[in-house]
Design a protein around this motif. Structure first.
Motif, mmCIF file in Angstrom:
data_model
loop_
_atom_site.group_PDB
_atom_site.id
_atom_site.type_symbol
_atom_site.label_atom_id
_atom_site.label_comp_id
_atom_site.label_asym_id
_atom_site.label_seq_id
_atom_site.Cartn_x
_atom_site.Cartn_y
_atom_site.Cartn_z
ATOM 1 N N ALA A 41 0.841 -1.208 0.000
ATOM 2 C CA ALA A 41 0.000 0.000 0.000
ATOM 3 C C ALA A 41 0.875 1.256 0.000
ATOM 4 O O ALA A 41 0.546 2.262 -0.650
ATOM 5 N N ILE A 42 1.997 1.196 0.709
ATOM 6 C CA ILE A 42 2.918 2.344 0.726
ATOM 7 C C ILE A 42 3.505 2.557 -0.668
ATOM 8 O O ILE A 42 3.553 3.678 -1.187
ATOM 9 N N SER A 43 3.955 1.477 -1.306
ATOM 10 C CA SER A 43 4.552 1.588 -2.648
ATOM 11 C C SER A 43 3.564 2.206 -3.632
ATOM 12 O O SER A 43 3.924 3.130 -4.383
ATOM 13 N N THR A 44 2.337 1.727 -3.625
ATOM 14 C CA THR A 44 1.371 2.238 -4.610
ATOM 15 C C THR A 44 0.970 3.684 -4.284
ATOM 16 O O THR A 44 0.790 4.493 -5.184
ATOM 17 N N ALA A 45 0.897 4.009 -2.998
ATOM 18 C CA ALA A 45 0.535 5.392 -2.629
ATOM 19 C C ALA A 45 1.647 6.358 -3.032
ATOM 20 O O ALA A 45 1.387 7.471 -3.497
ATOM 21 N N LEU A 46 2.909 5.939 -2.867
ATOM 22 C CA LEU A 46 4.029 6.819 -3.254
ATOM 23 C C LEU A 46 4.084 6.976 -4.772
ATOM 24 O O LEU A 46 4.398 8.054 -5.286
ATOM 25 N N LYS A 47 3.771 5.906 -5.475
ATOM 26 C CA LYS A 47 3.732 6.011 -6.951
ATOM 27 C C LYS A 47 2.652 7.024 -7.353
ATOM 28 O O LYS A 47 2.878 7.895 -8.199
ATOM 29 N N LYS A 48 1.499 6.904 -6.719
ATOM 30 C CA LYS A 48 0.397 7.825 -7.008
ATOM 31 C C LYS A 48 0.789 9.272 -6.689
ATOM 32 O O LYS A 48 0.328 10.214 -7.330
ATOM 33 N N ALA A 49 1.677 9.433 -5.689
ATOM 34 C CA ALA A 49 2.143 10.780 -5.313
ATOM 35 C C ALA A 49 3.256 11.274 -6.249
ATOM 36 O O ALA A 49 3.858 12.319 -5.998
ATOM 37 N N GLY A 50 3.560 10.490 -7.273
ATOM 38 C CA GLY A 50 4.516 10.948 -8.294
ATOM 39 C C GLY A 50 5.951 10.506 -8.076
ATOM 40 O O GLY A 50 6.864 10.985 -8.759
ATOM 41 N N ARG A 51 6.171 9.584 -7.148
ATOM 42 C CA ARG A 51 7.526 9.109 -6.898
ATOM 43 C C ARG A 51 7.869 7.947 -7.830
ATOM 44 O O ARG A 51 6.982 7.201 -8.262
ATOM 45 N N THR A 52 9.175 7.765 -8.079
ATOM 46 C CA THR A 52 9.641 6.574 -8.799
ATOM 47 C C THR A 52 9.948 5.528 -7.747
ATOM 48 O O THR A 52 10.910 5.668 -6.987
ATOM 49 N N VAL A 53 9.112 4.507 -7.672
ATOM 50 C CA VAL A 53 9.181 3.589 -6.529
ATOM 51 C C VAL A 53 9.888 2.283 -6.891
ATOM 52 O O VAL A 53 9.670 1.713 -7.962
ATOM 53 N N VAL A 54 10.747 1.839 -5.968
ATOM 54 C CA VAL A 54 11.326 0.502 -6.038
ATOM 55 C C VAL A 54 10.877 -0.222 -4.771
ATOM 56 O O VAL A 54 11.051 0.298 -3.663
ATOM 57 N N ALA A 55 10.281 -1.405 -4.952
ATOM 58 C CA ALA A 55 9.776 -2.170 -3.804
ATOM 59 C C ALA A 55 10.648 -3.397 -3.623
ATOM 60 O O ALA A 55 10.840 -4.175 -4.564
#
Ligand code: CAA
Length: 240
Positions: A17-31
């Motif tokens: 949930a954190i990864s997807t929320a950060l992606k939605k906030a415009g971050r480039t996420v690595v999980a």
């Protein structure tokens, strides 16, 4: 360019949930994930988020992963230390291996990844670190001397490192989730869990999204003045 965020244990449960929320906030996420390849692949396919396999409790593996992310994607500017395990047992039945596994994964991982990313954040004069603690690190829990010690350690670690980061605009905060509806909590014996839920004033388990919302807040570019704090998200179960 969008900032690079690493979420450990980021493909399942609260981490997903954190990864997807950060992606939605415009971050480039690595999980990151430690072992469940099938779940990680499914997560990647569903959300298009990069996944990487390493043991966050192992310093050498963390070192390799941080270098790999920096060279392929970019230096980590947002770090969410979420990876965590339980090995619950009363102290008489708890082995030294159960103690070590929980301390290494839940607390050692914070040291490993903060140490490996901190200089890069200092050079950029920007960093956001969120360490996921627990209500059980604040209040203790029967059968969890290992987990409570590790999570309690996270809260002290956070306060200490926030003092080192402040002058470089690196914020270091903790979130202390209460009981959240994840596989980890569903593994608690049903009769025990029933009693725990009865003590939550809000009257329900938390959702992973309840926690992710806090991470988005603490990692925002303009959250510069919030550091060294612990955000308790627990439905009113423990006020600390
Ligand atoms: N306080 C006081 N006594 C308790 C107790 C408690 N909270 N829980 C259990 N006991 C008592 C039992 O009533 C029992 O007493 P009797 O022998 O008189 O009947 C005795 O302790 C032994 O209990 P168990 O039969 O449960 O013992 P066990 O060895 O089979 O299991 C345990 C012990 C593994 C700790 C089990 O009780 C358990 O899983 N408890 C839940 C622990 C828990 O909440 N873990 C949280 C996991 S989720 C998480 O950690 C995420 C997060 O951050 C919130």
């Amino acid at each position: 360019m969008s900032r690079v965020a690493l979420v450990t244990g980021g493909t399942r449960g609260i981490g997903a949930a954190i990864s997807t929320a950060l992606k939605k906030a415009g971050r480039t996420v690595v999980a990151s994930y430690a072992g469940n390849v099938a779940a990680a692949e499914a997560f990647h396919k569903e959300h298009g988020i990069e996944v990487i396999k390493f043991d966050a409790g192992n310093f050498a593996e963390c070192e390799k992963a941080v270098q790999d992310i920096a060279s392929r994607i970019g230096p980590i500017e947002i770090l969410v230390n979420n990876a965590g395990i339980t090995r619950d047992a009363v102290i008489g039945k708890q082995s030294r291996e159960m103690w070590d596994a929980v301390i290494d994964t839940n607390l050692g991982s914070c040291f490993n990844l903060c140490k490996l990313t901190f200089d890069g954040m200092k050079a950029k004069k920007f960093g956001r670190i969120v360490n996921i603690g627990s209500i059980n690190g604040q209040a203790g829990q029967y059968g969890q001397v290992n987990y409570a010690a590790a999570k309690s350690g996270i809260h002290g670690f956070t306060k200490a490192l926030s003092q080192e980061g402040a002058r470089y605009s690196i914020t270091v905060n903790a979130i202390a989730p209460g009981y959240v509806d994840t596989e980890m909590v569903r593994a608690v014996p049903p009769d025990v869990l029933e009693k725990i839920i009865a003590k939550i004033p809000r009257g329900r388990l938390g959702t992973a999204e309840d926690i992710a919302r806090g991470v988005v807040f603490l990692t925002a570019d303009d959250a510069d003045f919030v550091t060294g704090s612990t955000l308790s998200i627990n439905g009113g179960q423990h006020m600390y």
